[in-house]
Design an enzyme around this catalytic site. Structure first.
Site, short mmCIF file in Angstrom:
data_model
loop_
_atom_site.label_atom_id
_atom_site.label_comp_id
_atom_site.label_asym_id
_atom_site.label_seq_id
_atom_site.Cartn_x
_atom_site.Cartn_y
_atom_site.Cartn_z
N CYS A 80 -10.16 60.54 52.01
CA CYS A 80 -11.51 60.25 52.50
C CYS A 80 -12.04 61.35 53.43
CB CYS A 80 -11.54 58.92 53.23
SG CYS A 80 -10.99 57.52 52.24
N GLY A 115 -13.62 49.60 39.17
CA GLY A 115 -13.51 48.60 40.23
C GLY A 115 -12.11 48.50 40.80
N ARG A 191 -16.93 36.01 50.89
CA ARG A 191 -15.59 35.81 50.32
C ARG A 191 -14.52 36.55 51.13
NH1 ARG A 191 -13.23 38.85 46.12
NH2 ARG A 191 -15.26 39.83 45.71
N CYS A 202 -16.16 44.89 54.50
CA CYS A 202 -15.50 45.97 53.78
C CYS A 202 -16.55 46.85 53.12
CB CYS A 202 -14.57 45.41 52.70
SG CYS A 202 -13.40 44.16 53.28
N CYS A 203 -16.35 48.17 53.14
CA CYS A 203 -17.32 49.05 52.49
C CYS A 203 -17.30 48.84 50.98
CB CYS A 203 -17.04 50.51 52.83
SG CYS A 203 -15.51 51.17 52.16
#
Length: 381
Positions: A80, A115, A191, A202-203
């Site tokens: 990252c 995903g 969720r 969460c990103c």
């Protein structure tokens, strides 16, 4: 040359870019950044391409159609922190006098992966026992969040408040993936991903985007000259059995070195873009960056100091939580946002009139190490 100037910058909207290939996405940011710098493509002497999952020689593939083949192209991968690392390496070359003008860009297309979470150590399940056990980043940050709630006598709502703030900021940013505001109740009711982190803490994992900067040994055409005053990249230390998972040691170490290099005190910082991949991260980094005293992250957040209009707005772009996190592009995009903020060009989300900005980006997970890399850049006008 003792300093590096940010001559121009640009980025694409972060989000789903269906039917758009990596070259087209990156080229739009590159061309816009060069135009913003007042230069021509032919003035660029070297190029740094930051990417994590796009494959070999991606920089050359992207630049082929622009007629820039033949000049040095450096492909940089550091998880990252790839984009921030590419800026750091470009700075080395400029300060050494090897080049006078370079282009740094980051590109990622996470929607191409289908995903799911990004593993700590890709394709290394056999040699990394964390990866072999199925550990993923949401779980790592969830453990930090659980410990934070216990140690600091904090509440889940304190974590959720970070998402509320950054989604508000993102709603003002035309480049952000998430442009809708959320309430505290919506964040907490979303969720559960890894207790206590819910989906809205969460990103987003499905995002494409590109960002680019033109860096050089002279000012760009804008009224305010943005300079890189400090640039630090460090690797993580081996963890011991008694290491504090709330310490964020790697970021605190990078920040200390960056402040020393730039001659800047944390109290001078007027705007920050930091790596809020999960809500708990922002709270930990308040303290690691010296913005809040140890143990004071939650009161600091609730004081309004880190919101637009506060003393030191944090993630006015919306951060990773709202703007999105296309890995290779993130570190570059953070500095594009700081350039806009320091020059007063952050339309709709301007954080006052800051003179000093800080960008912080961590990257990678590896067994026995805090983070694989952490970068801190100090920019000023």
């Amino acid at each position: 040359m003792s300093q590096m100037h940010v001559m121009g910058g640009a980025m694409t909207r972060f989000g789903r870019h269906e039917g758009v290939m990596a070259p087209e996405l990156a080229q739009s940011a590159i061309l816009a950044a060069v135009a913003d710098s007042g230069l021509a493509l032919g003035d660029i002497q070297a190029i740094y391409c930051a990417n994590v999952l796009g494959g070999m020689i991606l920089g050359q593939v992207i630049l082929r159609d622009l007629g820039l083949d033949g000049i040095p192209v450096y492909n940089v991968e550091n998880a990252c922190a790839s984009g921030a690392t590419a800026v750091h390496l470009a700075r080395h070359a400029l300060l050494a006098g090897q080049y006078e003008t370079v282009l740094v860009f980051g590109i990622e297309q996470l929607t191409q992966l289908g995903g799911g979470t990004i593993p700590l150590q890709r394709n290394d399940e056999k040699t990394d026992f964390y990866a072999n056990a199925g550990m993923v980043l949401p779980a790592v940050y969830a453990m930090r969040a659980t410990r934070f709630l216990h140690e600091r006598d904090a509440k889940p709502a304190d974590l959720a408040a970070v998402a509320v703030k950054n989604r508000h900021h993102g709603s003002l940013n035309e480049y952000a993936q998430q442009r809708s505001e959320v309430t505290l109740e919506q964040v907490l009711a979303s969720r559960m991903i890894a207790d206590p982190l819910t989906l809205l803490q969460c990103c987003p994992s499905q995002v494409d985007g590109a960002a680019a900067l033109v860096l050089g040994n002279r000012p760009g055409p804008h009224a305010k000259d943005v300079r890189v005053l400090g640039s630090i990249v460090v690797s993580g230390l081996c963890e011991g059995a008694r290491d504090d998972i709330l310490d964020a040691e790697i970021t605190a170490r990078a920040a200390r070195l960056a402040y020393e290099q730039s001659g800047v005190d944390p109290r001078d910082v007027g705007v920050v873009e930091l790596h809020d991949a999960f809500t708990i991260a922002e709270l930990l980094y308040y303290e690691a960056l010296g913005l809040a005293a140890p143990g004071e992250a939650v009161p600091f957040l609730h004081s309004g100091a880190t919101a637009l209009g506060g003393r030191v707005p944090v993630n006015p772009s919306g951060g990773l939580l709202a703007k999105g996190h296309p890995l290779g592009a993130t570190g570059v995009a953070q500095m594009v946002e700081l350039m806009w903020q320091l020059q007063g060009r952050a339309t709709g989300r301007q954080a006052g009139s800051p003179r000093i900005g800080v960008a912080q980006c961590t990257g990678g997970g590896i067994a026995g190490v805090d983070h694989a890399a952490s970068s801190v850049h100090v920019l000023g006008v």
